[in-house]
Design an enzyme around this catalytic site. Structure first.
Site, mmCIF file in Angstrom:
data_model
loop_
_atom_site.group_PDB
_atom_site.id
_atom_site.type_symbol
_atom_site.label_atom_id
_atom_site.label_comp_id
_atom_site.label_asym_id
_atom_site.label_seq_id
_atom_site.Cartn_x
_atom_site.Cartn_y
_atom_site.Cartn_z
ATOM 1 N N GLU A 141 -6.102 -4.434 10.573
ATOM 2 C CA GLU A 141 -5.113 -3.384 10.809
ATOM 3 C C GLU A 141 -5.507 -2.571 12.051
ATOM 4 O O GLU A 141 -6.310 -1.631 11.944
ATOM 5 C CB GLU A 141 -5.052 -2.436 9.614
ATOM 6 C CG GLU A 141 -4.595 -3.083 8.336
ATOM 7 C CD GLU A 141 -3.919 -2.088 7.396
ATOM 8 O OE1 GLU A 141 -2.792 -2.346 6.970
ATOM 9 O OE2 GLU A 141 -4.518 -1.037 7.099
ATOM 10 N N GLU A 186 -7.310 5.239 7.400
ATOM 11 C CA GLU A 186 -7.037 6.633 7.010
ATOM 12 C C GLU A 186 -8.233 7.225 6.252
ATOM 13 O O GLU A 186 -8.470 8.428 6.300
ATOM 14 C CB GLU A 186 -5.746 6.696 6.181
ATOM 15 C CG GLU A 186 -4.506 6.569 7.070
ATOM 16 C CD GLU A 186 -3.295 5.950 6.394
ATOM 17 O OE1 GLU A 186 -3.257 5.862 5.162
ATOM 18 O OE2 GLU A 186 -2.372 5.537 7.133
ATOM 19 N N SER A 225 2.715 -1.443 10.558
ATOM 20 C CA SER A 225 4.139 -1.409 10.913
ATOM 21 C C SER A 225 4.898 -2.709 10.629
ATOM 22 O O SER A 225 5.862 -3.027 11.317
ATOM 23 C CB SER A 225 4.308 -1.043 12.392
ATOM 24 O OG SER A 225 3.850 0.264 12.623
ATOM 25 N N ASN A 267 0.867 -1.187 0.000
ATOM 26 C CA ASN A 267 0.000 0.000 0.000
ATOM 27 C C ASN A 267 0.905 1.238 0.000
ATOM 28 O O ASN A 267 1.466 1.599 1.025
ATOM 29 C CB ASN A 267 -0.897 -0.034 1.252
ATOM 30 C CG ASN A 267 -1.712 1.234 1.403
ATOM 31 O OD1 ASN A 267 -1.807 2.037 0.478
ATOM 32 N ND2 ASN A 267 -2.302 1.418 2.577
ATOM 33 N N LYS A 312 0.152 4.305 -0.402
ATOM 34 C CA LYS A 312 -0.464 5.542 0.103
ATOM 35 C C LYS A 312 -0.186 6.712 -0.853
ATOM 36 O O LYS A 312 -0.079 6.497 -2.051
ATOM 37 C CB LYS A 312 0.026 5.837 1.518
ATOM 38 C CG LYS A 312 -0.103 4.611 2.430
ATOM 39 C CD LYS A 312 0.005 4.908 3.868
ATOM 40 C CE LYS A 312 -0.165 3.601 4.632
ATOM 41 N NZ LYS A 312 -0.348 3.773 6.046
ATOM 42 N N GLY A 321 1.728 2.722 11.000
ATOM 43 C CA GLY A 321 2.742 3.782 10.948
ATOM 44 C C GLY A 321 3.362 4.161 12.287
ATOM 45 O O GLY A 321 4.044 5.172 12.380
ATOM 46 N N HIS A 352 -9.867 1.427 4.599
ATOM 47 C CA HIS A 352 -8.621 1.735 5.306
ATOM 48 C C HIS A 352 -8.892 2.791 6.382
ATOM 49 O O HIS A 352 -9.664 3.727 6.151
ATOM 50 C CB HIS A 352 -7.563 2.238 4.319
ATOM 51 C CG HIS A 352 -6.200 2.251 4.935
ATOM 52 N ND1 HIS A 352 -5.812 3.225 5.835
ATOM 53 C CD2 HIS A 352 -5.153 1.397 4.833
ATOM 54 C CE1 HIS A 352 -4.583 2.966 6.239
ATOM 55 N NE2 HIS A 352 -4.158 1.861 5.645
HETATM 56 P P1 PGA Z 1 2.300 0.784 7.686
HETATM 57 O O1 PGA Z 1 0.891 0.945 6.958
HETATM 58 O O2 PGA Z 1 2.888 -0.538 7.261
HETATM 59 O O3 PGA Z 1 3.110 1.957 7.224
HETATM 60 O O4 PGA Z 1 2.043 0.803 9.155
HETATM 61 C C1 PGA Z 1 0.022 -0.141 6.781
HETATM 62 C C2 PGA Z 1 -1.246 0.325 6.135
HETATM 63 O O5 PGA Z 1 -1.668 1.464 6.400
HETATM 64 O O6 PGA Z 1 -1.865 -0.393 5.339
#
Ligand code: PGA
Length: 250
Positions: A168, A101, A211, A11, A13, A174, A99
């Protein structure tokens, strides 16, 4: 790990430009090796790079997905938006929906349900993200929240074979923090049990995201009930991404 397919979903982003496409060359090479036959690699770049990624991965075993979509299944006056029809038309096969976000910026369970239905209408596969916040976890509401996200997100959907679940925890994304292995293993089993009970789907695909990196993968890979990983930050660097894949499979 298990003998089933292992998913590695990148992903990206809101990162990446035309030059970043070259970074996937080594991942393509890796995917061709027999050892990685059961490895499913899916790249989810920003919309602006979807077409280039589809072109670059033609005749390879790598799939391409979008990171989001508009809920409308038809064309319409929605400035700045892209619907599943458009995503499919350029050869993309997957879409990330739900997601955190995007939940944070307004995607309710109802909107997520509409997005999933629109994607299914186009025969796209869905990477359906679910996860609890730290506050919900502290209040011991994790199971309730996850089951609610699943039930509402999949409302009135009978066939869920095209759904890949990505657990998640919001507090892991993150932050560099991952759940304790035992807790994570239990949570994955609970999600699988709930899906089996509710949708009569014997074998669901459940991934972990948050992460994941080339260090903690050595612990995460021990969780046999997991079917793979949704990887944000570490997937933008092909060396790190390859490292994660190799360490999981070897
Ligand atoms: P990350 O993001 O691995 O940077 O924590 C995972 C995600 O948001 O799908």
């Amino acid at each position: 790990m298990t003998n089933n397919n292992m998913y590695f979903i990148a992903n990206w982003k809101m990162y990446g430009d035309l030059k970043s496409i070259n970074s996937i060359i080594n991942v393509i090479k890796l995917s061709k090796k027999l050892k990685y036959k059961k490895t499913k690699i899916i790249y989810c770049p920003p919309y602006t790079l979807l077409d280039q990624f589809v072109q670059k991965t033609r005749k390879t075993k790598i799939y391409i997905g979008a990171q989001n979509c508009h809920a409308n299944k038809d064309y319409g006056a929605f400035t700045g938006s892209i619907n599943p029809k458009m995503i499919k038309s350029i050869g993309s096969k997957f879409v990330i929906v739900g997601h955190s976000e995007n939940r944070n910026s307004g995607d309710t369970n109802k909107i997520i349900n509409m997005k999933i239905k629109s994607c299914l209408n186009e025969n796209l596969k869905i990477i359906f993200c679910i996860g609890e916040t730290l506050k919900q976890r502290k209040n011991k509401r994790t199971n309730q929240v996850l089951n609610d996200q699943i039930k509402k997100g999949l409302k009135d959907i009978k066939k869920i074979n095209n759904i890949i679940f990505a657990y998640e925890p919001v507090w892991s994304i993150g932050t560099g923090i991952i759940p304790k292995l035992d807790d994570l293993e239990n949570q994955i089993k609970k999600i699988k049990f709930f899906v089996k009970k509710t949708y009569k789907l014997k074998k669901s695909i459940v991934l972990y995201g948050g992460s994941v990196n080339s260090k903690n993968i050595l612990s995460l890979r021990k969780i046999t009930s997991l079917n793979g990983f949704l990887i944000g930050g570490a997937s933008q660097n092909s060396k790190k991404f390859i490292d994660i894949i190799k360490k999981t499979i070897n």
